[in-house]
Design an enzyme around this catalytic site. Structure first.
Site, PDB file in Angstrom:
ATOM      1  CB  CYS A 162      -0.971  -0.034   1.158  1.00 20.99           C
ATOM      2  SG  CYS A 162      -1.938  -1.558   1.112  1.00 20.99           S
ATOM      3  CG  HIS A 292      -2.140   4.553   5.052  1.00 26.20           C
ATOM      4  ND1 HIS A 292      -2.094   4.455   3.686  1.00 26.20           N
ATOM      5  CD2 HIS A 292      -2.169   3.277   5.518  1.00 26.20           C
ATOM      6  CE1 HIS A 292      -2.101   3.170   3.340  1.00 26.20           C
ATOM      7  NE2 HIS A 292      -2.149   2.444   4.426  1.00 26.20           N
ATOM      8  CD  GLU A 303      -2.258   7.748   9.084  1.00 23.57           C
ATOM      9  OE1 GLU A 303      -3.200   6.954   8.908  1.00 23.57           O
ATOM     10  OE2 GLU A 303      -1.862   8.556   8.225  1.00 23.57           O
ATOM     11  CE  LYS A 321      -5.967   4.278   1.999  1.00 18.11           C
ATOM     12  NZ  LYS A 321      -5.077   5.409   2.311  1.00 18.11           N
ATOM     13  CG  HIS A 326      -6.516   0.791   1.385  1.00 18.85           C
ATOM     14  ND1 HIS A 326      -5.614   1.396   0.539  1.00 18.85           N
ATOM     15  CD2 HIS A 326      -5.784   0.229   2.378  1.00 18.85           C
ATOM     16  CE1 HIS A 326      -4.387   1.201   1.000  1.00 18.85           C
ATOM     17  NE2 HIS A 326      -4.452   0.495   2.122  1.00 18.85           N
ATOM     18  CG  PHE A 384       0.430  -6.063   4.159  1.00 22.53           C
ATOM     19  CD1 PHE A 384      -0.301  -5.344   5.082  1.00 22.53           C
ATOM     20  CD2 PHE A 384      -0.113  -7.243   3.656  1.00 22.53           C
ATOM     21  CE1 PHE A 384      -1.549  -5.777   5.494  1.00 22.53           C
ATOM     22  CE2 PHE A 384      -1.359  -7.682   4.061  1.00 22.53           C
ATOM     23  CZ  PHE A 384      -2.083  -6.953   4.975  1.00 22.53           C
TER      24      PHE A 384
END
Lengths: 397, 266
Positions: A162, A292, A303, A321, A326, A384
């Site tokens: 991502c 994010h 975050e 998002k 996402h 990830f």
């Protein structure tokens, strides 16, 4: 770092094709997430599907690249005069002086998933029409874009889940600064496929409803798809106030876990600090953060710790998002374009779907759109494998 | 023509019939013959056992090469940014996922899914070494080694930092193997740094160009070079192994190649 100009940019996602439609959706606080009816998927989930991708075949001569991901790429490239802008740039600098740096997480793997259903019952072989290089391989996206736009410079796909299409800005900027190229096509394309839908489901990271980043009741992500691109060129001397600049980039690794963020947001913090350092800016210079903000309990918590640790708790912030879903390997580029629109139009977009901000998250999360002139904004992307990237954009003039 | 210059401070190598860099260097200089045998990967001691159980051969391949290069360079792996580049990543894992998704129940294992990301090796590298600097995960199909070399060199030149480059590729199982034949597992790692130091083996100067690709004089090694994307590095490795000054041309993208001038550090 030397600032670079985004001399053209475009985005296509479930909230619209091109920047006008994207901006209108953000202004209207519209989500593009709908109940999942993709392919044969039977999951109880919402997705951000781009309408009409299957009806947009690739031009003759590029058929070897046929797959949903490259169709979405093609759909994205022709919006907003972007492909023309790249061609003009190649005309100015030379085809071999324009690099291609694109991000994707799953490329055309949907084709492979479908081909596995049609294996020969006796031999197990894939159908003869299966194309590995043009569809399955991770590089297929950049190979397609390079050929479609007749570019001849260096090309690469960055695939760090991502953070992929945020990190393309970092690599492209280095290649320009090193003198390897004069301009770069950067961006990201990721498209719906069974691997990510069933994969995030297996990790119990998918929401059953439209995702609600930073909400007290957030319960996971909604997967979307997008194609977003920018043309990066050295910032000329005569930039007007409408020009959008890449001012800073920061990258880091969590070195912690494959699919969970560091609980204190250690890597996220390092990426944000590095971005501020390369931009030679202070934390107080940042006026808006595009988070994010995936909508999983642990991601948003990590975050928020990182953001409040670096920038304090008062900087207006939101995740887009809830509107777009996402978009995984396309998220960095999509949100970079949203940052460019925020700067250009003085709009801080609210996080949609979120009703009650989790009080445990120490971030000034916007539930309403806010209009204000902006000059410095930040975009976070974390993936990830603990791959983090933070970008800072600003206005020229 | 822009030239990207760096020192090579350490090399790691593992592949068919090649156990490590000194072993490979002897074969590349012709001191000992290269005899094909399947790639053997040592067990990984650097990962916690829970993580070790979750990793496949491809992660072992990348980490083995990377650890050898950093050890030979005498640098702390935890402090280096890393560039991972691979044409196909973990093909075995990809095959298993596609098989499950084509079945009736489609229940993926969470571990399979998180291992499916192209940056899985980079993620495990961070967990194994504690490296928190930037890591990258690239793909350029058959040009993956060249793309990784350019990314690592631009980091060296622009950021002024030493960088670890790890290029690795392994075979797919059938039926993917027929669609994308990769002969065996091959991993190469280079520690590249801005200035020549005590550990430096050579200075390398890289430019984009169109000169004809160097082939391996030995037919068997030439076949190795063309049958695994990461092995496109072999002409450079052979020049480094010879410890003489010279120039090699590596395959990159269609019509584009990389010329690397090598000057040994004495």
């Amino acid at each position: 770092m030397k600032a670079l100009a985004l001399t053209s940019y475009t985005a296509t996602s479930c909230i619209g094709r091109g920047v006008e439609a994207t901006l209108a959706a953000l202004r209207e606080r519209r989500t593009g997430l709908e109940r999942c009816a993709f392919e044969t998927v039977t999951l109880d989930a919402f997705v951000g599907e781009v309408a009409g991708v299957d009806e947009a075949p690739l031009p003759p001569g590029l058929r070897e690249y046929e797959c949903r991901n490259n169709r979405l790429a093609q759909l994205g490239l022709v919006q907003d005069g972007f492909a023309e802008a790249v061609r003009r740039s190649a005309g100015r600098h030379g085809r071999e002086r324009v690099g291609v740096f694109l991000g994707t997480s799953t490329s055309g793997i949907l084709e492979t998933e479908l081909a596995y259903r049609r294996r020969d019952p006796a031999s197990g072989a894939l159908p003869a029409e299966f194309r590995y290089r043009g569809a399955h391989n991770t590089f297929s996206l950049a190979a397609f874009a390079r050929e479609a736009l007749k570019l001849a410079g260096p090309a690469v796909v960055i695939s760090s889940a991502c953070s992929s299409s945020a990190k393309v800005f970092a690599s492209a900027r280095r290649a320009i600064e090193a003198g390897l190229i004069d301009a770069a096509l950067v961006g990201g394309v990721d498209s719906l496929c069974l691997t990510t839908l069933y994969g995030f489901h297996s990790l119990q990271l998918m929401s059953r409803g439209p995702c609600r980043p930073f909400d007290l009741a957030r319960d996971g992500i909604s997967i979307g798809e997008a194609a977003a691109f920018a043309l990066l060129e050295p910032a000329g001397a005569s930039l007007d106030g409408d020009a959008v600049l890449l001012l800073g980039v920061g990258e880091s690794s969590d070195a912690y876990h494959m699919s969970a963020p560091h609980p204190e947001g250690r890597g996220a913090r390092a990426a944000m600090l590095a971005a501020l350092e390369t931009a030679a800016l202070d934390p107080s210079d940042i006026e808006y953060i595009n988070l994010h903000g995936t909508g999983t309990p642990s991601n948003d918590e990590a975050e928020s710790r990182a953001v409040s640790g670096v920038l304090g708790t008062q900087v207006p912030a939101s995740s887009t998002k809830g509107a777009t879903g996402h978009t995984l390997g396309a998220a960095g580029a999509l949100e970079a374009v949203i940052c460019a629109l925020a700067l250009r139009h003085g709009l801080m977009p609210a996080g949609v779907n979120t009703n009650e901000v989790d009080p445990a998250l120490a971030v000034h999360y916007l539930l309403e759109n806010r209009a204000a002139p902006l000059s410095r904004v930040m975009s976070n992307s974390f993936g990830f494998g603990g791959s983090n990237c933070c970008l800072i954009f600003g206005r020229g003039g | 023509m822009t030239a990207l210059e760096a020192s090579v401070d350490g090399i790691g190598l593992v592949g068919p019939g090649i156990a490590n860099w000194p072993d490979g260097a002897r074969m590349l200089t012709g001191e000992t013959p290269w005899v094909h045998s399947p790639t053997r990967l040592p067990p990984l001691q650097c990962l916690p056992s829970a993580e070790r159980r979750r990793t496949g051969a491809v992660v072992r391949l990348a980490l083995t090469a990377g650890l050898e290069a950093t050890e030979r360079a005498g640098v702390d792996a935890a402090r280096l940014p890393a560039v991972f580049t691979s044409s196909g990543g973990d093909g075995e894992n990809c095959h298993e996922i596609c098989q499950v998704l084509a079945s009736a129940d489609r229940q993926l294992s969470p571990t399979r899914f998180h291992n499916s990301v192209h940056n899985a090796a980079a993620g495990y590298w961070g967990i194994a070494t504690g490296a928190t600097a930037a890591s990258n995960a690239l793909c350029a199909y058959d040009a993956s080694f060249g793309a990784g070399l350019l990314e690592a060199l631009t980091q060296v030149v622009v950021e002024g930092t030493a960088v670890l480059l790890i290029a690795y590729d392994a075979s797919y199982p059938e039926p993917m193997r027929s669609a994308r034949p990769i002969a065996d597992a091959f991993g190469v790692a280079l520690v590249l740094s801005p200035k020549a130091g005590a550990a430096s083996l050579a200075r390398v100067v890289t430019t984009l160009g169109r000169a004809p690709t160097d082939r391996m004089p030995d037919a068997a090694l030439e076949s190795l070079r063309t049958s695994i994307p990461a092995a496109r590095s072999l002409p450079l490795l052979a020049q480094l192994a010879r410890r003489t000054a010279g120039s090699v041309v590596l395959d990159y993208l269609d019509g584009e190649r990389l010329t690397v001038q090598v000057r040994p550090c004495l």
